[in-house]
Design an enzyme around this catalytic site. Structure first.
Site, PDB file in Angstrom:
ATOM      1  N   TRP A  47       0.671  -1.268   0.025  1.00 27.00           N
ATOM      2  CA  TRP A  47       0.288  -0.292  -0.251  1.00 27.00           C
ATOM      3  C   TRP A  47       0.572   1.450   0.164  1.00 27.00           C
ATOM      4  O   TRP A  47       0.407   1.992  -0.915  1.00 27.00           O
ATOM      5  CB  TRP A  47      -0.988  -0.108   1.273  1.00 27.00           C
ATOM      6  CG  TRP A  47      -1.926  -1.006   0.866  1.00 27.00           C
ATOM      7  CD1 TRP A  47      -2.509  -2.263   1.603  1.00 27.00           C
ATOM      8  CD2 TRP A  47      -2.980  -0.875  -0.658  1.00 27.00           C
ATOM      9  NE1 TRP A  47      -3.495  -2.698   1.252  1.00 27.00           N
ATOM     10  CE2 TRP A  47      -3.947  -2.047   0.218  1.00 27.00           C
ATOM     11  CE3 TRP A  47      -3.461  -0.441  -1.254  1.00 27.00           C
ATOM     12  CZ2 TRP A  47      -4.546  -2.505  -0.673  1.00 27.00           C
ATOM     13  CZ3 TRP A  47      -4.237  -0.972  -2.232  1.00 27.00           C
ATOM     14  CH2 TRP A  47      -5.346  -1.776  -1.863  1.00 27.00           C
TER      15      TRP A  47
ATOM     16  N   ASP B 271      -1.646   6.609   6.448  1.00 22.97           N
ATOM     17  CA  ASP B 271      -2.920   5.316   6.076  1.00 22.97           C
ATOM     18  C   ASP B 271      -3.414   4.552   7.974  1.00 22.97           C
ATOM     19  O   ASP B 271      -2.120   3.330   8.162  1.00 22.97           O
ATOM     20  CB  ASP B 271      -2.396   4.913   4.709  1.00 22.97           C
ATOM     21  CG  ASP B 271      -2.993   3.846   4.596  1.00 22.97           C
ATOM     22  OD1 ASP B 271      -4.298   3.811   5.263  1.00 22.97           O
ATOM     23  OD2 ASP B 271      -2.799   2.920   3.610  1.00 22.97           O
TER      24      ASP B 271
ATOM     25  N   LYS C  95     -12.032  -2.198   7.056  1.00 27.41           N
ATOM     26  CA  LYS C  95     -11.112  -3.629   7.712  1.00 27.41           C
ATOM     27  C   LYS C  95     -11.957  -3.750   8.880  1.00 27.41           C
ATOM     28  O   LYS C  95     -12.396  -4.560   9.239  1.00 27.41           O
ATOM     29  CB  LYS C  95      -9.872  -2.901   7.237  1.00 27.41           C
ATOM     30  CG  LYS C  95      -8.758  -3.139   6.466  1.00 27.41           C
ATOM     31  CD  LYS C  95      -9.487  -2.873   4.742  1.00 27.41           C
ATOM     32  CE  LYS C  95      -8.988  -2.942   3.614  1.00 27.41           C
ATOM     33  NZ  LYS C  95      -7.934  -1.600   2.988  1.00 27.41           N
TER      34      LYS C  95
HETATM   35  C1  LIG Z   1      -6.996  -1.538   1.768  1.00 25.38           C
HETATM   36  C2  LIG Z   1      -6.346  -0.803   2.374  1.00 25.38           C
HETATM   37  C3  LIG Z   1      -5.972   0.737   1.405  1.00 25.38           C
HETATM   38  C4  LIG Z   1      -7.085   0.761  -0.511  1.00 25.38           C
HETATM   39  O1  LIG Z   1      -8.630   1.084   0.131  1.00 25.38           O
HETATM   40  P1  LIG Z   1      -8.877   1.327  -0.690  1.00 25.38           P
HETATM   41  O2  LIG Z   1     -10.595   1.362   0.533  1.00 25.38           O
HETATM   42  O3  LIG Z   1      -9.991  -0.189  -1.398  1.00 25.38           O
HETATM   43  O4  LIG Z   1      -9.238   2.088  -1.656  1.00 25.38           O
HETATM   44  C5  LIG Z   1      -5.256   0.609   0.915  1.00 25.38           C
HETATM   45  N1  LIG Z   1      -4.203   1.542   2.053  1.00 25.38           N
HETATM   46  C6  LIG Z   1      -4.486   0.369   3.232  1.00 25.38           C
HETATM   47  C7  LIG Z   1      -3.226  -0.081   4.742  1.00 25.38           C
HETATM   48  C8  LIG Z   1      -5.540  -0.822   2.660  1.00 25.38           C
HETATM   49  O5  LIG Z   1      -5.358  -1.921   4.001  1.00 25.38           O
END
Ligand SMILES: *Cc1c(COP(=O)(O)O)cnc(C)c1O
Length: 374
Positions: A111, A189, A213
């Site tokens: 990511w 993030d 998540k």
């Molecule tokens: C799932 C995830 C993303 C992407 O998320 P989307 O909502 O599909 O854009 C980005 N960063 C991390 C750490 C993730 O787990």
């Protein structure tokens, strides 16, 4: 797991999916009970105007519960927006990088790589470090002293938890960054680790997290922004409103229609977290679950995790069989036993157990039992 529903017995599986992921059963039950008639209103939350006083109450309560869970400083802004974490890879740059400013990214995995690619399209970006194998052959991050952070970086982007790689930044790394680069704003993030433990929000310029998540249904993204981040956004030129933190802040996340049902569901999850005692107890349960899973993997021959212990994620535990041909049989028998979502991401293969807040201990018991018989 079997549970009574209005249409008879409902069969629930143990869901280890990385996202969209398992939700707390009491939250699902509340949504079911309130689905057709939200608290005597005669409407579903899905059918309500986002401008109604009833939805305003739902929205406010969710924000207040989130603020108290994370002890978010009063002068920080909380936004409930759409577009997923992926849009945040771009929005952070548009709002915070400044004119031609350099974005520094700690490349801890999949990511973070996406964040670099998104930044590159708009402004110069620099990978200040990359995850690599350490001297013992485990995937790890180089020490912060070896990171090559440009002196003029607008901010440093980190991924608190790499969902696919199973790499966690770790509090020691964060402390080392702050010590070496005390004036560098940190943008993080937190998509797969938000609310998994108490976090000192004031250490970050901005935090974002997709909801699917560890929070609730897909479609909602949380942004927690410092006053400095909002001020930078305000001076970032003439951004379209939906791409501007300042405009979203001014409109109370209601510049356009927010994802109302996902916002409501997130609010129920925040309430549920309070009922669990908040993030301290939640963190202890998450740690205990992760320790059990890592201990089982480490004890089994033919199975390995491959991440340096200091960077092991407590949310997503990737593991592989040395004999790759065992993977398919393991996944098939797991599904048969009611354990789903254990397939590793397509980019890395192998297996992965995601251990989000809503995963009950019985699911971990079932996984360990299944691993022992694999
Ligand atoms: C799932 C995830 C993303 C992407 O998320 P989307 O909502 O599909 O854009 C980005 N960063 C991390 C750490 C993730 O787990």
């Amino acid at each position: 797991m079997t549970t009574a529903g209005p249409t008879g017995r409902v069969q629930r599986v143990h869901n280890f999916s990385a996202g969209p992921a398992t939700l707390p059963l009491p939250v699902l039950r509340t949504m079911r009970d309130e689905l057709l008639d939200y608290r005597g209103s005669g409407l579903s939350v899905m059918e309500m105007s986002h401008r109604s006083s009833m939805f305003a109450d739902i929205a406010d309560r969710a924000e207040q519960d989130l603020r108290s869970l994370l002890a978010i400083p009063d002068d920080y802004t909380v936004l409930f927006v759409q577009g997923g974490a992926s849009l945040q890879f771009t929005m952070t740059v548009l709002n915070l990088a400044g004119e031609g400013g350099t974005v520094a990214v700690a490349d801890s995995g999949y990511w973070s790589g996406k964040a670099v690619n998104a930044a590159d399209r708009l402004t110069p970006s620099v990978r200040v470090c990359s995850a690599r194998l350490d001297e013992r052959g485990h995937r790890s991050l180089p020490p912060v002293a070896d990171w090559d952070v440009p002196a003029d970086a607008a901010y440093l982007h980190v991924c608190d938890n790499e969902t696919i790689d199973g790499i966690s930044l770790g509090d020691a790394t964060l402390a080392a960054i702050e010590q070496r680069h005390p004036h560098l704003p940190i943008v993080a993030d937190f998509s797969s680790s938000i609310l998994s433990r108490p976090v000192d929000v004031s250490r970050y310029a901005l935090i974002y997290a997709g909801a699917q998540k560890n929070i609730g249904p897909a479609g909602l993204t949380l942004v927690i922004a410092s006053p400095e981040a909002i001020a930078r956004s305000r001076s970032a030129g003439d951004l379209p409103g939906v791409l501007s933190y300042a405009a979203m802040h001014d409109a109370g996340s209601m510049l356009n229609t927010p994802p109302t049902f996902a916002w409501y569901a997130a609010g129920l999850v925040f309430r549920w977290l309070h009922e669990q005692g908040g993030l301290g107890p939640m963190h202890r349960r998450n740690l205990a679950q992760a320790e059990r899973v890592y201990a089982a993997i480490d004890a089994m021959s033919g199975l390995h995790n491959g991440i340096a212990v200091a960077h092991r994620s407590i949310m997503n535990v990737p593991f592989r069989f040395e004999d790759e041909s065992r993977t398919a049989a393991f996944l098939a028998s797991a599904t048969e036993a009611g354990l789903v979502g254990l397939r590793g991401h397509k980019s890395v293969g192998g297996c992965r157990a995601s251990l989000y807040n809503a995963l009950p201990d019985e699911a971990v018991d079932a996984l360990l039992d299944h691993l022992r018989h694999a």
